[in-house]
Write a protein that holds these residues in place. Structure first.
Motif, PDB file in Angstrom:
ATOM      1  N   ARG A   1      13.356 -10.862   0.878  1.00 38.54           N
ATOM      2  CA  ARG A   1      12.794 -10.801  -0.463  1.00 38.54           C
ATOM      3  C   ARG A   1      11.419 -10.124  -0.443  1.00 38.54           C
ATOM      4  O   ARG A   1      11.125  -9.271  -1.274  1.00 38.54           O
ATOM      5  N   THR A   2      10.592 -10.500   0.531  1.00 36.31           N
ATOM      6  CA  THR A   2       9.253  -9.914   0.596  1.00 36.31           C
ATOM      7  C   THR A   2       9.325  -8.422   0.899  1.00 36.31           C
ATOM      8  O   THR A   2       8.659  -7.617   0.247  1.00 36.31           O
ATOM      9  N   VAL A   3      10.147  -8.058   1.879  1.00 37.61           N
ATOM     10  CA  VAL A   3      10.248  -6.637   2.234  1.00 37.61           C
ATOM     11  C   VAL A   3      10.735  -5.830   1.029  1.00 37.61           C
ATOM     12  O   VAL A   3      10.163  -4.792   0.675  1.00 37.61           O
ATOM     13  N   ILE A   4      11.769  -6.348   0.374  1.00 41.99           N
ATOM     14  CA  ILE A   4      12.326  -5.630  -0.776  1.00 41.99           C
ATOM     15  C   ILE A   4      11.308  -5.548  -1.912  1.00 41.99           C
ATOM     16  O   ILE A   4      11.139  -4.502  -2.547  1.00 41.99           O
ATOM     17  N   HIS A   5      10.615  -6.644  -2.137  1.00 44.20           N
ATOM     18  CA  HIS A   5       9.598  -6.643  -3.200  1.00 44.20           C
ATOM     19  C   HIS A   5       8.537  -5.579  -2.923  1.00 44.20           C
ATOM     20  O   HIS A   5       8.206  -4.771  -3.792  1.00 44.20           O
ATOM     21  N   GLU A   6       8.016  -5.576  -1.708  1.00 44.01           N
ATOM     22  CA  GLU A   6       6.921  -4.647  -1.416  1.00 44.01           C
ATOM     23  C   GLU A   6       7.398  -3.199  -1.434  1.00 44.01           C
ATOM     24  O   GLU A   6       6.659  -2.299  -1.832  1.00 44.01           O
ATOM     25  N   ILE A   7       8.636  -2.967  -1.023  1.00 40.62           N
ATOM     26  CA  ILE A   7       9.146  -1.593  -1.107  1.00 40.62           C
ATOM     27  C   ILE A   7       9.359  -1.229  -2.582  1.00 40.62           C
ATOM     28  O   ILE A   7       9.123  -0.089  -2.988  1.00 40.62           O
ATOM     29  N   GLY A   8       9.741  -2.210  -3.386  1.00 42.32           N
ATOM     30  CA  GLY A   8       9.837  -1.967  -4.832  1.00 42.32           C
ATOM     31  C   GLY A   8       8.506  -1.469  -5.388  1.00 42.32           C
ATOM     32  O   GLY A   8       8.454  -0.632  -6.294  1.00 42.32           O
ATOM     33  N   HIS A   9       7.421  -1.980  -4.810  1.00 44.24           N
ATOM     34  CA  HIS A   9       6.095  -1.545  -5.255  1.00 44.24           C
ATOM     35  C   HIS A   9       5.818  -0.075  -4.938  1.00 44.24           C
ATOM     36  O   HIS A   9       4.882   0.495  -5.483  1.00 44.24           O
ATOM     37  N   GLN A  10       6.591   0.524  -4.039  1.00 41.58           N
ATOM     38  CA  GLN A  10       6.392   1.952  -3.808  1.00 41.58           C
ATOM     39  C   GLN A  10       6.638   2.718  -5.116  1.00 41.58           C
ATOM     40  O   GLN A  10       6.120   3.797  -5.311  1.00 41.58           O
ATOM     41  N   TYR A  11       7.445   2.094  -6.009  1.00 40.14           N
ATOM     42  CA  TYR A  11       7.646   2.680  -7.331  1.00 40.14           C
ATOM     43  C   TYR A  11       6.623   2.112  -8.310  1.00 40.14           C
ATOM     44  O   TYR A  11       5.758   2.823  -8.795  1.00 40.14           O
ATOM     45  N   PHE A  12       6.739   0.801  -8.562  1.00 36.09           N
ATOM     46  CA  PHE A  12       5.877   0.185  -9.582  1.00 36.09           C
ATOM     47  C   PHE A  12       4.562  -0.233  -8.935  1.00 36.09           C
ATOM     48  O   PHE A  12       4.393  -1.359  -8.511  1.00 36.09           O
ATOM     49  N   TYR A  13       3.692   0.693  -8.791  1.00 33.96           N
ATOM     50  CA  TYR A  13       2.375   0.579  -8.176  1.00 33.96           C
ATOM     51  C   TYR A  13       2.104   1.907  -7.473  1.00 33.96           C
ATOM     52  O   TYR A  13       1.123   2.559  -7.733  1.00 33.96           O
TER      53      TYR A  13
ATOM     54  N   TYR B   1       0.891  -1.154   0.000  1.00 33.95           N
ATOM     55  CA  TYR B   1       0.000   0.000   0.000  1.00 33.95           C
ATOM     56  C   TYR B   1       0.928   1.203   0.000  1.00 33.95           C
ATOM     57  O   TYR B   1       2.100   1.077   0.368  1.00 33.95           O
ATOM     58  N   PRO B   2       0.446   2.371  -0.378  1.00 32.42           N
ATOM     59  CA  PRO B   2       1.355   3.519  -0.376  1.00 32.42           C
ATOM     60  C   PRO B   2       1.951   3.749   1.013  1.00 32.42           C
ATOM     61  O   PRO B   2       1.219   3.823   1.998  1.00 32.42           O
ATOM     62  N   THR B   3       3.235   3.810   1.105  1.00 31.96           N
ATOM     63  CA  THR B   3       4.056   4.031   2.308  1.00 31.96           C
ATOM     64  C   THR B   3       3.818   3.002   3.398  1.00 31.96           C
ATOM     65  O   THR B   3       4.309   3.150   4.514  1.00 31.96           O
ATOM     66  N   LEU B   4       3.070   1.951   3.093  1.00 36.73           N
ATOM     67  CA  LEU B   4       2.882   0.879   4.070  1.00 36.73           C
ATOM     68  C   LEU B   4       2.944  -0.455   3.352  1.00 36.73           C
ATOM     69  O   LEU B   4       2.273  -0.651   2.344  1.00 36.73           O
ATOM     70  N   VAL B   5       3.794  -1.341   3.862  1.00 36.56           N
ATOM     71  CA  VAL B   5       3.883  -2.667   3.236  1.00 36.56           C
ATOM     72  C   VAL B   5       3.723  -3.716   4.325  1.00 36.56           C
ATOM     73  O   VAL B   5       3.914  -3.447   5.503  1.00 36.56           O
ATOM     74  N   THR B   6       3.346  -4.918   3.898  1.00 35.37           N
ATOM     75  CA  THR B   6       3.284  -6.011   4.857  1.00 35.37           C
ATOM     76  C   THR B   6       4.275  -7.094   4.454  1.00 35.37           C
ATOM     77  O   THR B   6       4.426  -7.412   3.278  1.00 35.37           O
TER      78      THR B   6
ATOM     79  N   ASN C   1      -2.338   0.381 -14.141  1.00 39.08           N
ATOM     80  CA  ASN C   1      -3.653  -0.247 -13.972  1.00 39.08           C
ATOM     81  C   ASN C   1      -3.446  -1.734 -13.720  1.00 39.08           C
ATOM     82  O   ASN C   1      -3.157  -2.497 -14.627  1.00 39.08           O
ATOM     83  N   GLU C   2      -3.602  -2.130 -12.459  1.00 40.55           N
ATOM     84  CA  GLU C   2      -3.332  -3.530 -12.117  1.00 40.55           C
ATOM     85  C   GLU C   2      -4.421  -4.476 -12.625  1.00 40.55           C
ATOM     86  O   GLU C   2      -4.213  -5.677 -12.684  1.00 40.55           O
ATOM     87  N   PHE C   3      -5.578  -3.930 -12.939  1.00 39.74           N
ATOM     88  CA  PHE C   3      -6.610  -4.790 -13.530  1.00 39.74           C
ATOM     89  C   PHE C   3      -6.185  -5.253 -14.924  1.00 39.74           C
ATOM     90  O   PHE C   3      -6.395  -6.388 -15.314  1.00 39.74           O
ATOM     91  N   GLU C   4      -5.631  -4.284 -15.666  1.00 38.05           N
ATOM     92  CA  GLU C   4      -5.414  -4.537 -17.092  1.00 38.05           C
ATOM     93  C   GLU C   4      -3.971  -4.847 -17.465  1.00 38.05           C
ATOM     94  O   GLU C   4      -3.728  -5.475 -18.489  1.00 38.05           O
ATOM     95  N   GLU C   5      -3.031  -4.349 -16.655  1.00 36.47           N
ATOM     96  CA  GLU C   5      -1.621  -4.567 -17.000  1.00 36.47           C
ATOM     97  C   GLU C   5      -0.830  -4.856 -15.735  1.00 36.47           C
ATOM     98  O   GLU C   5       0.081  -4.121 -15.367  1.00 36.47           O
TER      99      GLU C   5
ATOM    100  N   PHE D   1       7.817  -5.701 -13.128  1.00 39.61           N
ATOM    101  CA  PHE D   1       8.867  -4.703 -12.884  1.00 39.61           C
ATOM    102  C   PHE D   1       9.389  -4.812 -11.454  1.00 39.61           C
ATOM    103  O   PHE D   1      10.591  -4.710 -11.203  1.00 39.61           O
ATOM    104  N   THR D   2       8.474  -4.999 -10.502  1.00 36.98           N
ATOM    105  CA  THR D   2       8.912  -5.106  -9.114  1.00 36.98           C
ATOM    106  C   THR D   2       9.752  -6.365  -8.912  1.00 36.98           C
ATOM    107  O   THR D   2      10.758  -6.338  -8.207  1.00 36.98           O
ATOM    108  N   SER D   3       9.349  -7.457  -9.560  1.00 38.20           N
ATOM    109  CA  SER D   3      10.131  -8.692  -9.425  1.00 38.20           C
ATOM    110  C   SER D   3      11.524  -8.518 -10.026  1.00 38.20           C
ATOM    111  O   SER D   3      12.508  -9.032  -9.494  1.00 38.20           O
TER     112      SER D   3
END
Ligand SMILES: [Zn+2]
Lengths: 219, 561
Positions: free
Chosen positions: B296-308, B276-281, B314-318, B325-327
């Protein structure tokens, strides 16, 4: 006991043509299976990376082989062919058995003739029912054993020694299958000779120990 | 504009008949819905500023599948149109029954993960957004396989919890939590974010560390740990700092003042590994000494602060623009910081049902098809671009993409354009095959024939090797030939045409040939056919065939004549 065995050999001689038919029957199956296996196994062996050119090669080979079992259509085709052969032969078996048993029976009465095909016609259907019962009895333990064997298989994939845990189950199943098969065979004798299935079954149980001994020796 | 649309995501858990439940079967990743874990959102009131109730103007819509049991998307007809430049303010009262956690949001014991907990307005896209020609709403229901899409905004949120609870949330607290009437009251503020999530538990062990680097002006990293992981603080902080530092260096400064990491309890694992923005689990705390999956999980979710987060695709469509990108970023940082290198050949092998990456998320219906395509195939598409253009150009591409579309809604073709600008050539064919299409690469050694040309003391053999292309295109395909005397020869195939025949004359016959012997073509998902022997010892082959035939014959013979 000795005289019985000697008599057995005599009837074998008289029904020699049956032996030839069955020999050809099995030879043909053997040839067909060998060709089938060859067409499937040789391409696989030719692609087995040994010695492995890359440290991942063999691992990838096994992963892809395992995935192929569930996903590859060629693999599925082979499995269907094998299943088809199995079902076909199982359907044929009661009739072959009826022919053999009837032949032995007539022989015992001192009659001569082509009893094999007569037996197929006269007793094929009733022996077929015996076989259905036999298959059901053989398959029944699967309900309890398959989940356990599945666990063994899964754990065995990680450490091969764990496969040994499955041995007692398989041995017990085989033993059970053997007993079921023998007892039903007696009942089939009884049916064809007209002496009654229950009494034949009883004779079978009484004689089971020496018979098992003979079977093992002849194997 | 005559109408507004809101996502009522909690309604996905209202019954077994919702689109989410029907598609997912009540299961997400490895977590299943606990019994009676239903949840829902009930709208109690909706008013305009002048007090006009809109409650009789609501309607649930199902644009994706027409499932009238699905109430995750709601249309509100406005009393009068809102014209360009005008604004409208609505006030809403609603009640949310959080589901039991198995899919991202809900409760597990006294742990609460409140994501998607408010009626979230859909995205109204102006013309030219993500390549659309006319303006309009982007409307989708909540699906078994799909995450979210929202627009940037400002959130000011007051949260009341029982006194003994601690709350973690998007944004920053504007004042310390207050105790009022036996309750604890938190007030959070966040801007330039497109979602607001919070989490609460009486059991959280809280730790906080400031972090700054050349690339990051100053961030407070807040850790909300389940007690089972109380001794692992340092691992979480280290991973978070590495992620903030290097992702800021590669993809632009982390612009927010906080980053919260929530570590759910084991029973709340379904809420784990979520951004979630500025919050990850992180994933649920069960193991006391977890492996690198924690980092790996922490890094992945922080990566989402960019790609997401900042690049709000649009996560529904792409979905691949977020997950692929986050992976990719995750693998890069895991290798740099921890020396953990993923086995890409094994991962690509698993991709047995490739599908277009620009496909709607819920249309990946086969088992694992969503994850294998969107995460694995997505990152492999990027990795292949990296191999082709080189690391430094790839870094430039990623920096330009993240810079240009920061706080925007990029689409796949936007990324394609960046790649084309950076490399000065068209990437249409590559994108058509591997991104918009469903290609994997698959190069195989098809056939080997060996002929003796000269016998005697100076024998000569001609080996002819047929290499074929069964999948998508690839530029340079390395091939390794090994002869019976151990001599090795490397050649490169340019990959033009469907197949190629290599004729080699040498004093010894060929033993085997292998395409891509180092498994560098990461998009090749079939490796068994990379390798082929020229021949095998007849006796060995006979023994194999014979034993397998015997085995089958024994099995068949035990049941039949
Ligand atoms: Zn992700």
């Amino acid at each position: 006991m000795r005289t019985y065995i000697a008599n057995g050999w005599k009837s074998v001689k008289d029904q020699f043509y049956v032996i030839i038919i069955l020999f050809l029957y099995q030879l043909l199956w053997g040839y067909f299976l060998y060709r089938l296996v060859e067409s499937a196994v040789v391409p696989l062996l030719m692609r087995y990376p040994d010695p492995p050119p890359n440290q991942l090669s063999q691992a990838l080979y096994y992963i892809e082989a395992q995935m192929g079992l569930s996903e590859n259509s060629t693999v599925h085709a082979y499995l269907w062919i094998l299943l088809g052969i199995g079902v076909f032969r199982m359907l044929l078996t009661p009739f072959i058995q009826a022919g053999i048993l009837y032949g032995l029976q007539q022989e015992y009465k001192g009659l001569r003739g082509l009893f094999f095909f007569q037996g197929m016609r006269r007793y094929g259907k009733s022996i077929f029912i015996f076989h259905i019962v036999e298959w059901i009895l053989l398959a029944a333990p699967a309900y309890w054993l398959l989940p356990r064997l599945y666990h063994v298989l899964i754990s065995g994939l990680q450490s091969q020694l764990l496969f040994l845990n499955g041995v007692p189950y398989v041995v017990a199943w085989l033993l059970y299958g053997y007993i079921v098969h023998q007892l039903l065979l007696y009942m089939q004798f009884g049916k064809i000779s007209g002496s009654g299935m229950v009494s034949s079954l009883w004779i079978g149980i009484c004689n089971s120990l020496p018979i098992i001994g003979i079977s093992i020796c002849l194997e | 504009m005559n109408e507004l649309y809101f996502h009522l995501y909690p309604n996905a858990f209202a019954s077994m008949e919702t689109t989410f439940m029907k598609e997912s079967g009540g299961k997400l990743r490895n977590d299943s819905m606990p019994s009676n874990g239903y949840g829902s959102m009930t709208l109690k009131g909706m008013k305009t500023e002048n007090g006009l109730s809109l409650m009789n103007r609501l309607e649930y819509v199902q644009p994706d599948d027409g499932n009238i049991k699905d109430k995750t998307l709601m249309k509100v007809r406005l009393p009068r149109p809102v014209k360009g430049g005008e604004s409208i303010t609505l006030s809403m009262q609603y009640e949310v029954q959080l589901p039991k956690i198995f899919a991202r949001m809900g409760t597990a014991g006294n742990f609460v993960m409140a994501g998607q907990w408010f009626p979230k307005i859909s995205v109204y896209e102006p013309a030219n957004t993500r390549g659309r020609s006319t303006e309009g709403w982007n409307l989708h229901q909540y699906h078994g396989n799909s995450e979210f899409y929202a627009d940037f905004g400002i959130y000011s949120v007051r949260i009341h919890v029982p006194k003994n609870y601690t709350v973690a949330a998007t944004g920053f607290p504007v004042q310390p939590a207050q105790n009022k009437n036996g309750e604890k009251v938190y007030q959070f503020y966040a801007d330039d974010v497109h979602d607001f999530a919070w989490s609460a538990s009486p059991d959280f062990i809280v730790a906080e560390e400031p972090f700054s680097s050349a690339e990051v002006p100053g961030v407070r990293i807040k850790l909300y740990l389940d007690p089972a992981h109380k001794d692992l603080k340092e691992r979480y902080f280290y991973a978070a700092k590495a992620a903030l530092k290097y992702f800021s260096r590669w993809y632009g400064t982390y612009p927010y003042s906080t980053l919260s990491i929530v570590v759910p309890p084991e029973a709340g694992n379904g809420a784990g590994g979520m951004e979630y923005p500025t919050l990850v689990t992180a994933f649920g705390a069960k193991d006391e000494s977890p492996g690198y999956d924690l980092e790996r999980t922490v890094i992945h979710e922080i990566g989402h602060q960019y790609f997401y987060g900042m690049l709000a695709s649009n996560e529904f469509e792409e979905a691949w623009l977020d997950e692929g990108f986050t992976s990719y970023a995750e693998d890069k940082l895991m290798e740099q910081e921890y020396g953990v290198i993923p086995s890409l050949p094994v991962q690509s092998t698993l991709i047995s049902t490739p599908a277009p990456l620009t496909q709607d998320a819920w249309k990946y219906t086969l088992p694992n098809q969503y994850a294998l395509n969107v995460y694995y195939r997505g990152k492999m598409v990027l990795k292949t671009i990296e191999q082709s253009v080189g690391k430094s150009t790839m870094n430039k591409i990623m920096a330009r993409y993240t810079g240009k579309y920061r706080f925007g809604h990029p689409t796949t073709s936007d990324f394609q354009k960046i790649v084309e600008q950076a490399t000065g050539k068209s990437w249409k064919s590559y994108f058509d095959q591997y991104v918009y299409g469903e290609q994997m690469a698959d190069f195989a050694v098809d056939q080997i024939t060996v002929q003796k040309k000269k016998s005697g003391s100076n024998p000569l053999f001609e080996s002819a090797i047929t290499i074929s292309k069964n999948g998508g295109n690839y530029d340079k395909i390395p091939i390794l030939f090994t002869f019976k005397d151990g001599h090795k020869l490397k050649k490169i195939w340019d990959g033009s045409g469907k197949s190629a025949v290599f004729k080699l004359q040498y004093t010894s016959p060929l033993a085997w040939a292998m395409v891509d012997p180092s498994y560098n073509i990461v998009l090749d998902n079939k490796h068994m056919n990379n390798y082929l022997k020229a021949d095998m010892d007849k006796d060995v082959l006979f023994r194999w065939n014979e034993s397998i035939t015997k085995l089958i014959e024994t099995l068949l013979g035990s049941l039949s004549w």
